[in-house]
Enzyme design. Structure first.
Site, mmCIF file in Angstrom:
data_model
loop_
_atom_site.group_PDB
_atom_site.id
_atom_site.type_symbol
_atom_site.label_atom_id
_atom_site.label_comp_id
_atom_site.label_asym_id
_atom_site.label_seq_id
_atom_site.Cartn_x
_atom_site.Cartn_y
_atom_site.Cartn_z
ATOM 1 N N LYS A 9 0.839 -1.208 0.000
ATOM 2 C CA LYS A 9 0.000 0.000 0.000
ATOM 3 C C LYS A 9 0.874 1.257 0.000
ATOM 4 O O LYS A 9 2.079 1.193 0.277
ATOM 5 C CB LYS A 9 -0.919 -0.041 1.227
ATOM 6 C CG LYS A 9 -1.911 -1.220 1.208
ATOM 7 C CD LYS A 9 -2.861 -1.150 2.408
ATOM 8 C CE LYS A 9 -3.848 -2.317 2.384
ATOM 9 N NZ LYS A 9 -4.841 -2.207 3.488
ATOM 10 N N TYR A 49 -12.279 -1.794 -3.723
ATOM 11 C CA TYR A 49 -12.836 -2.047 -2.392
ATOM 12 C C TYR A 49 -14.369 -1.959 -2.370
ATOM 13 O O TYR A 49 -14.947 -1.681 -1.315
ATOM 14 C CB TYR A 49 -12.238 -1.066 -1.379
ATOM 15 C CG TYR A 49 -10.872 -1.486 -0.854
ATOM 16 C CD1 TYR A 49 -10.713 -2.689 -0.147
ATOM 17 C CD2 TYR A 49 -9.755 -0.680 -1.012
ATOM 18 C CE1 TYR A 49 -9.482 -3.063 0.361
ATOM 19 C CE2 TYR A 49 -8.504 -1.053 -0.501
ATOM 20 C CZ TYR A 49 -8.389 -2.249 0.191
ATOM 21 O OH TYR A 49 -7.170 -2.628 0.706
ATOM 22 N N ASN A 112 -1.851 -0.176 6.929
ATOM 23 C CA ASN A 112 -1.304 -1.445 7.425
ATOM 24 C C ASN A 112 -0.429 -2.160 6.389
ATOM 25 O O ASN A 112 -0.323 -3.369 6.378
ATOM 26 C CB ASN A 112 -2.431 -2.337 7.967
ATOM 27 C CG ASN A 112 -3.507 -2.606 6.921
ATOM 28 O OD1 ASN A 112 -3.363 -2.219 5.771
ATOM 29 N ND2 ASN A 112 -4.557 -3.287 7.318
ATOM 30 N N HIS A 115 -1.902 -5.504 1.389
ATOM 31 C CA HIS A 115 -3.209 -6.122 1.136
ATOM 32 C C HIS A 115 -2.959 -7.534 0.613
ATOM 33 O O HIS A 115 -1.992 -7.759 -0.113
ATOM 34 C CB HIS A 115 -3.983 -5.334 0.063
ATOM 35 C CG HIS A 115 -5.169 -6.101 -0.460
ATOM 36 N ND1 HIS A 115 -6.379 -6.088 0.182
ATOM 37 C CD2 HIS A 115 -5.290 -6.955 -1.520
ATOM 38 C CE1 HIS A 115 -7.214 -6.904 -0.474
ATOM 39 N NE2 HIS A 115 -6.570 -7.439 -1.509
ATOM 40 N N GLU A 126 -9.561 -9.768 -7.956
ATOM 41 C CA GLU A 126 -8.528 -8.755 -7.701
ATOM 42 C C GLU A 126 -7.368 -8.850 -8.696
ATOM 43 O O GLU A 126 -6.835 -7.826 -9.131
ATOM 44 C CB GLU A 126 -8.021 -8.898 -6.259
ATOM 45 C CG GLU A 126 -9.107 -8.522 -5.246
ATOM 46 C CD GLU A 126 -8.689 -8.717 -3.803
ATOM 47 O OE1 GLU A 126 -7.559 -9.160 -3.538
ATOM 48 O OE2 GLU A 126 -9.525 -8.407 -2.921
HETATM 49 P P1 GDP Z 1 -7.752 -7.056 5.258
HETATM 50 O O1 GDP Z 1 -8.335 -8.127 4.366
HETATM 51 O O2 GDP Z 1 -6.949 -7.624 6.402
HETATM 52 O O3 GDP Z 1 -6.989 -6.005 4.489
HETATM 53 O O4 GDP Z 1 -8.996 -6.330 5.981
HETATM 54 P P2 GDP Z 1 -10.451 -5.866 5.475
HETATM 55 O O5 GDP Z 1 -10.793 -6.496 4.152
HETATM 56 O O6 GDP Z 1 -11.389 -6.091 6.613
HETATM 57 O O7 GDP Z 1 -10.307 -4.297 5.302
HETATM 58 C C1 GDP Z 1 -9.700 -3.747 4.163
HETATM 59 C C2 GDP Z 1 -8.807 -2.613 4.591
HETATM 60 O O8 GDP Z 1 -9.611 -1.566 5.138
HETATM 61 C C3 GDP Z 1 -7.805 -2.929 5.713
HETATM 62 O O9 GDP Z 1 -6.634 -3.551 5.269
HETATM 63 C C4 GDP Z 1 -7.534 -1.544 6.267
HETATM 64 O O10 GDP Z 1 -6.618 -0.820 5.422
HETATM 65 C C5 GDP Z 1 -8.906 -0.890 6.180
HETATM 66 N N1 GDP Z 1 -9.675 -1.039 7.419
HETATM 67 C C6 GDP Z 1 -10.215 -2.177 7.955
HETATM 68 N N2 GDP Z 1 -10.858 -1.923 9.106
HETATM 69 C C7 GDP Z 1 -10.750 -0.581 9.311
HETATM 70 C C8 GDP Z 1 -11.218 0.306 10.316
HETATM 71 O O11 GDP Z 1 -11.875 -0.096 11.283
HETATM 72 N N3 GDP Z 1 -10.898 1.638 10.165
HETATM 73 C C9 GDP Z 1 -10.174 2.101 9.101
HETATM 74 N N4 GDP Z 1 -9.899 3.421 9.021
HETATM 75 N N5 GDP Z 1 -9.721 1.300 8.136
HETATM 76 C C10 GDP Z 1 -9.992 -0.025 8.234
#
Ligand code: GDP
Length: 138
Positions: A9, A49, A112, A115, A126
């Protein structure tokens, strides 16, 4: 053999973590079948997303993902979807296992570093979102 999409990212790229992330994949016998740097538009990030469009963090997440260059990769290997998720660590870096990419480098639940696709279905969507078949090397 399985394939998955990985993204370093914009926070990972701007902090100089491309080499570190790629090294971890290579060290773990994951083959890089395709790699390129992109700067997503807001629209592209929203499409990527789309599953999260109802989430409260959607606007912020798509702003972040289109804020600068990112590195997109197709990773290949046995069970690479789950293997990559293990190397990444939990979404929330505070809950990520020690030694994972997110535990070692993430600064925020959103910023973080990496991805990774979470299922064969999302991997297929994707990978196709960013790569055509000529860009993926067998
Ligand atoms: P991943 O599959 O571990 O990347 O997690 P998810 O698919 O649940 O979420 C996609 C991305 O959205 C995450 O990698 C974070 O960058 C972001 N994200 C997830 N949860 C949160 C949250 O509670 N707050 C914010 N600001 N970003 C989030």
């Amino acid at each position: 053999m399985e394939r998955t999409l990985s993204i370093i990212k914009p926070d990972g790229v701007s902090r100089g973590l491309i080499g570190e992330v790629v090294r971890r994949f290579e060290k773990n016998n994951i083959r890089i079948a395709a790699i390129k740097m992109i700067n997503m538009t807001k629209i592209q990030a929203q499409g990527f997303y789309a599953v999260h469009k109802e989430r409260p963090f959607f606007a912020s997440l798509t702003d972040f993902m289109s804020s600068g260059p990112a590195v997109v990769m197709v990773l290949e290997g046995e069970n690479v979807i789950s293997k990559n998720r293990e190397l990444m660590g939990a979404t929330n870096y505070k809950e990520a296992a020690p030694g994972t990419i997110r535990a070692d480098f993430a600064t925020d639940i959103e910023k973080n570093v990496v991805h990774g696709s979470d299922s064969p279905q999302s991997a297929a969507f994707e990978i196709g979102y960013f790569f055509n078949s000529f860009e993926i090397i067998d």
